[in-house]
Each structure stands twice: as C-alpha cells, then as structure tokens.
Design an enzyme around this catalytic site. Structure first.
Site, PDB file in Angstrom:
ATOM      1  N   CYS A   1       4.927 -21.378   9.138  1.00  0.00           N
ATOM      2  CA  CYS A   1       5.263 -21.239  10.549  1.00  0.00           C
ATOM      3  C   CYS A   1       6.645 -21.835  10.795  1.00  0.00           C
ATOM      4  CB  CYS A   1       4.208 -21.990  11.376  1.00  0.00           C
ATOM      5  SG  CYS A   1       4.500 -22.078  13.147  1.00  0.00           S
ATOM      6  N   GLY A   2       7.327 -21.356  11.811  1.00  0.00           N
ATOM      7  CA  GLY A   2       8.608 -21.946  12.175  1.00  0.00           C
ATOM      8  C   GLY A   2       8.502 -23.416  12.550  1.00  0.00           C
TER       9      GLY A   2
END
Length: 165
Positions: free
Chosen positions: A35-36
C-alpha cells in the site's frame, strides 16, 4: 461488550484474548504490505519503541480487502514487516475489516469510533484506532494520519489516563 472480550489470532495462529492487553493504551491498525501507506510501519514501530515501556502497544492486523494489497500468508507478512521495517510490535492473522465478513473486533472498533461524517466502515489500509487503558475506544485516525502525529496524543494519554480527546 468491551475490547477485552474479543479473541484474535496472532500472526503465528495462536488464539489469544485481548484481555492480555488490559491496562494498556492500544493503537490498533489495519495494515497492508503493498500500500502507499506501508511506510507507516516505520512510524508505528517508532511509537512502539518510544512508549512500549509505558503500558503501550501497537497491534497490527493485516487485511487484503483494499485492492488486494496484502496478498501474502502469515509467514510472508511477518517476514516482510521484520526485514523491511524492523517491526517488533504484535502482528495478527489477516482479517476482514469491512463488509459482511468483518472481524467482530473491527466491527466493534468501527461502531465505537465512526469515521468522517459518522461513517462506520473502514475505508482503507492503515486506519488507526486509539484505545485507552480502560479499553475505551477514543479515536479513529485516517490512513493519511502519520503515526508521529498521534504520538503527542499517546503521550498525553499515558501521562493522564483520564485524558479525553
């Protein structure tokens, strides 16, 4: 119900009661490895290291519900977190944090601390729930809230257990 009434499985599959954490301030986070926001593991580990000797725990709950950003099994997740971020705080088995199959713990957290506009569903990875030493869910922090921004709140709560946000 109380937060201490819930059973969860550690990343190694051992069932435990959250009553194990009674008397501690908790930051409960749904996590993901792709995930970012994954770099927040660094900030979560920093919080854990800073406050772990003051009755504080970070509890990480991987979830694969947001764009399949946590595809690995428990061994993959644990190794990824340790190798890439030095994670030593407790990690748990992958769970669902939204929808019809939401784990009861996250249903409780979401009901006790709704998000923006009163919406209860967890909207993304790295949603954080702050729980006081009495087991009361105090606050939900958005995925975009960096862990270091929560540190001052945790510090105040540890100094003054009756602190209210």
């Amino acid at each position: 119900m109380s937060i201490y009434d819930y059973q969860v499985n550690t990343i190694r599959g051992e069932e435990i009661s959250l009553s194990k954490y009674e008397g501690k301030v908790l930051l409960i986070v749904n996590t993901a490895s792709k995930c970012g926001f994954t770099p927040q593991y660094t900030g979560l580990q920093s919080l854990y290291e800073k406050f772990k000797d003051q009755n504080f725990e970070v509890l990480g709950f991987p979830s694969n519900q947001f764009n399949e950003q946590e595809p690995g099994n428990s061994d993959d997740i644990e190794q990824f977190c340790q190798v890439n971020f030095g994670v030593t705080f407790p990690l748990f088995e992958k769970i669902d944090v939204k929808g019809k199959t939401t784990h009861p713990l996250f249903q409780y957290l979401s009901d006790e601390a709704p998000g923006i506009l009163g919406l209860k569903a967890v909207k993304w990875n790295f949603t954080k729930f702050l729980v006081d030493s009495d087991g009361k869910v105090l606050e939900r922090f958005a995925p975009s809230t960096a862990p270091d921004k929560i540190g001052i709140v945790i510090e105040d709560l540890l100094k003054n257990p009756r602190f209210v946000l």
